[in-house]
Design an enzyme around this catalytic site. Structure first.
Site, PDB file in Angstrom:
ATOM      1  N   SER A   1      -3.490   6.543 -10.192  1.00 22.53           N
ATOM      2  CA  SER A   1      -2.452   6.058 -11.113  1.00 22.53           C
ATOM      3  C   SER A   1      -2.761   6.642 -12.492  1.00 22.53           C
ATOM      4  CB  SER A   1      -2.522   4.527 -11.187  1.00 22.53           C
ATOM      5  OG  SER A   1      -1.741   4.030 -12.262  1.00 22.53           O
TER       6      SER A   1
ATOM      7  N   TYR B   1      -7.121  -3.302 -11.282  1.00 19.39           N
ATOM      8  CA  TYR B   1      -6.388  -2.095 -10.867  1.00 19.39           C
ATOM      9  C   TYR B   1      -7.000  -0.865 -11.524  1.00 19.39           C
ATOM     10  CZ  TYR B   1      -2.046   0.565  -9.784  1.00 19.39           C
ATOM     11  OH  TYR B   1      -1.109   1.469  -9.325  1.00 19.39           O
TER      12      TYR B   1
HETATM   13  N1  LIG Z   1       5.057   2.190  -8.817  1.00 21.10           N
HETATM   14  C1  LIG Z   1       4.306   2.631  -9.804  1.00 21.10           C
HETATM   15  O1  LIG Z   1       4.709   2.584 -10.986  1.00 21.10           O
HETATM   16  C2  LIG Z   1       2.945   3.221  -9.525  1.00 21.10           C
HETATM   17  C3  LIG Z   1       2.259   3.822 -10.583  1.00 21.10           C
HETATM   18  C4  LIG Z   1       0.999   4.372 -10.343  1.00 21.10           C
HETATM   19  C5  LIG Z   1       0.455   4.324  -9.065  1.00 21.10           C
HETATM   20  N2  LIG Z   1       1.146   3.725  -8.053  1.00 21.10           N
HETATM   21  C6  LIG Z   1       0.515   3.706  -6.730  1.00 21.10           C
HETATM   22  O2  LIG Z   1       1.387   4.243  -5.758  1.00 21.10           O
HETATM   23  C7  LIG Z   1       1.042   3.709  -4.473  1.00 21.10           C
HETATM   24  C8  LIG Z   1       2.294   3.217  -3.781  1.00 21.10           C
HETATM   25  O3  LIG Z   1       2.763   2.067  -4.468  1.00 21.10           O
HETATM   26  P1  LIG Z   1       4.321   1.773  -4.700  1.00 21.10           P
HETATM   27  O4  LIG Z   1       4.559   1.821  -6.145  1.00 21.10           O
HETATM   28  O5  LIG Z   1       5.151   2.599  -3.790  1.00 21.10           O
HETATM   29  O6  LIG Z   1       4.346   0.210  -4.312  1.00 21.10           O
HETATM   30  P2  LIG Z   1       5.071  -0.586  -3.135  1.00 21.10           P
HETATM   31  O7  LIG Z   1       4.645  -2.001  -3.307  1.00 21.10           O
HETATM   32  O8  LIG Z   1       6.511  -0.285  -3.124  1.00 21.10           O
HETATM   33  O9  LIG Z   1       4.391   0.042  -1.821  1.00 21.10           O
HETATM   34  C9  LIG Z   1       3.058  -0.218  -1.487  1.00 21.10           C
HETATM   35  C10 LIG Z   1       2.959  -0.410   0.018  1.00 21.10           C
HETATM   36  O10 LIG Z   1       1.579  -0.668   0.357  1.00 21.10           O
HETATM   37  C11 LIG Z   1       1.575  -1.662   1.362  1.00 21.10           C
HETATM   38  N3  LIG Z   1       0.300  -2.363   1.423  1.00 21.10           N
HETATM   39  C12 LIG Z   1      -0.187  -3.318   0.580  1.00 21.10           C
HETATM   40  N4  LIG Z   1      -1.392  -3.743   1.000  1.00 21.10           N
HETATM   41  C13 LIG Z   1      -1.675  -3.035   2.125  1.00 21.10           C
HETATM   42  C14 LIG Z   1      -2.786  -3.014   3.023  1.00 21.10           C
HETATM   43  N5  LIG Z   1      -3.853  -3.844   2.850  1.00 21.10           N
HETATM   44  N6  LIG Z   1      -2.760  -2.136   4.063  1.00 21.10           N
HETATM   45  C15 LIG Z   1      -1.690  -1.333   4.252  1.00 21.10           C
HETATM   46  N7  LIG Z   1      -0.609  -1.315   3.465  1.00 21.10           N
HETATM   47  C16 LIG Z   1      -0.610  -2.160   2.405  1.00 21.10           C
HETATM   48  C17 LIG Z   1       2.718  -2.616   0.973  1.00 21.10           C
HETATM   49  O11 LIG Z   1       3.118  -3.417   2.067  1.00 21.10           O
HETATM   50  C18 LIG Z   1       3.769  -1.610   0.518  1.00 21.10           C
HETATM   51  O12 LIG Z   1       4.602  -1.228   1.588  1.00 21.10           O
HETATM   52  C19 LIG Z   1       0.009   2.615  -4.740  1.00 21.10           C
HETATM   53  O13 LIG Z   1      -1.289   3.115  -4.485  1.00 21.10           O
HETATM   54  C20 LIG Z   1       0.174   2.322  -6.208  1.00 21.10           C
HETATM   55  O14 LIG Z   1      -0.984   1.795  -6.795  1.00 21.10           O
HETATM   56  C21 LIG Z   1       2.371   3.184  -8.247  1.00 21.10           C
END
Ligand SMILES: NC(=O)c1ccc[n+]([C@@H]2O[C@H](COP(=O)([O-])OP(=O)(O)OC[C@H]3O[C@@H](n4cnc5c(N)ncnc54)[C@H](O)[C@@H]3O)[C@@H](O)[C@H]2O)c1
Length: 283
Positions: free
Chosen positions: A139, A152
């Site tokens: 991130s 985080y």
């Molecule tokens: N959305 C943002 O602004 C952002 C920014 C920086 C990084 N990220 C990173 O991107 C990645 C994807 O996140 P996103 O934004 O698409 O969020 P999201 O919540 O839409 O998707 C995350 C997915 O991970 C799954 N998940 C949670 N715990 C789990 C586990 N123990 N085992 C398997 N699956 C699990 C959830 O069910 C969900 O489907 C993450 O690593 C997040 O930290 C997101």
């Protein structure tokens, strides 16, 4: 890897957000897909959006034995594995003082250990493929700290260090595995909607702020950027102009960014900013 056609690609956390968009895009580009998540309904929906029946499994990335068994099962099913995207992630809000250890551990279990499990379990298969790639999703919060995100931050900084060490090990060993660490800025996904807070944050207001003001990038655009980075064998991928701007600011300011970000956080987040700490209040 010159394209994804016929390649075996694994995406964790594929039931939502960036993971789902990656699954859909990889399918469109001809990859053979293995998707997993803890959310069965969301995973089934992603499979539907992929227009068929990719290999899908309910998988908790925090479960070490399960991830290792899964990696072997995927390799046995397809005969090889080329690309692993360790994407599953969660966040929780709370000041260092008020965040219970349980919250910190829950975030580390998914966001850090989940990435470690996926990397270690699939690495032998990626090496054996002769054309492998590991993508670990960190991130922008793996590049700088922000108040109320210490758990985080800790997990995402750890992912960055772990991934950059792996990258160099692959270069030294000559193994045919490229490594990419991804640092998204704000992406419009469900991550904040499913987050909790230990400091009485107004989560409804936070979700609105996140969706309307802090997330300039769509999941689909994020997926395109990640896959472009894979094809270019980039060691680091930033997603969104916000990520680029904040990364630049932190480089220019050095550690003094912390004073600036603290005052911006206080103004932008208003009532959501951390309250004065109550030392030792929560364990
Ligand atoms: N959305 C943002 O602004 C952002 C920014 C920086 C990084 N990220 C990173 O991107 C990645 C994807 O996140 P996103 O934004 O698409 O969020 P999201 O919540 O839409 O998707 C995350 C997915 O991970 C799954 N998940 C949670 N715990 C789990 C586990 N123990 N085992 C398997 N699956 C699990 C959830 O069910 C969900 O489907 C993450 O690593 C997040 O930290 C997101």
């Amino acid at each position: 890897m010159k394209d994804f056609n016929g390649k075996v690609a694994v995406v964790t956390g594929a039931a939502s957000g960036i993971g789902r968009a990656l699954a859909v895009e990889l399918t469109a580009r001809g990859a053979r897909l293995a998707i997993s998540d803890v959310d069965a309904a969301g995973l089934a929906r992603t499979a539907e959006l992929c227009g068929g029946a990719p290999h899908q499994q309910i998988l908790d990335v925090a479960d070490r034995e399960a991830v290792h068994a899964y990696a072997d099962a995927v390799a046995a099913t397809f005969g090889t594995v080329n690309l692993v995207i360790n994407n599953a992630g969660i966040t929780k809000f709370g000041t260092v003082d008020e965040t219970p250890y349980a919250d910190l551990e829950a975030v580390m279990d998914v966001d850090f250990w989940g990435v470690v499990h996926g990397t270690k379990a699939f690495l032998p298969h990626l090496i054996a493929s002769g054309d492998g790639h590991v993508v670990n999703i960190s991130s922008v919060f793996g590049l700088f700290g922000v108040p109320t995100q210490s758990s985080y931050n800790a997990a995402k900084f750890a992912v960055r260090g772990y991934t950059e060490a792996l990258s160099q090990e692959m270069l030294i060993s000559g193994h045919p595995v490229a490594v990419t660490c991804v640092h998204p800025g704000g992406v419009r996904t469900g991550i904040v909607a499913s987050a909790t807070s230990s400091v009485g944050t107004d989560m409804t207001a936070l979700r609105t702020l996140f969706t309307e003001k802090l997330t300039p990038t769509s999941p689909e655009s994020a997926a395109q950027t990640i896959l472009r980075g894979v094809l270019a064998r980039k060691p680091r991928v930033l997603i969104g102009y916000d990520a680029v701007a904040m990364d630049t600011a932190v480089r220019l300011l050095g550690p003094t960014y912390q004073r600036l970000f603290a005052s911006v956080a206080t103004r932008v987040l208003g009532a959501l900013a951390p309250r004065p700490v109550q030392t030792g209040a929560h364990r």
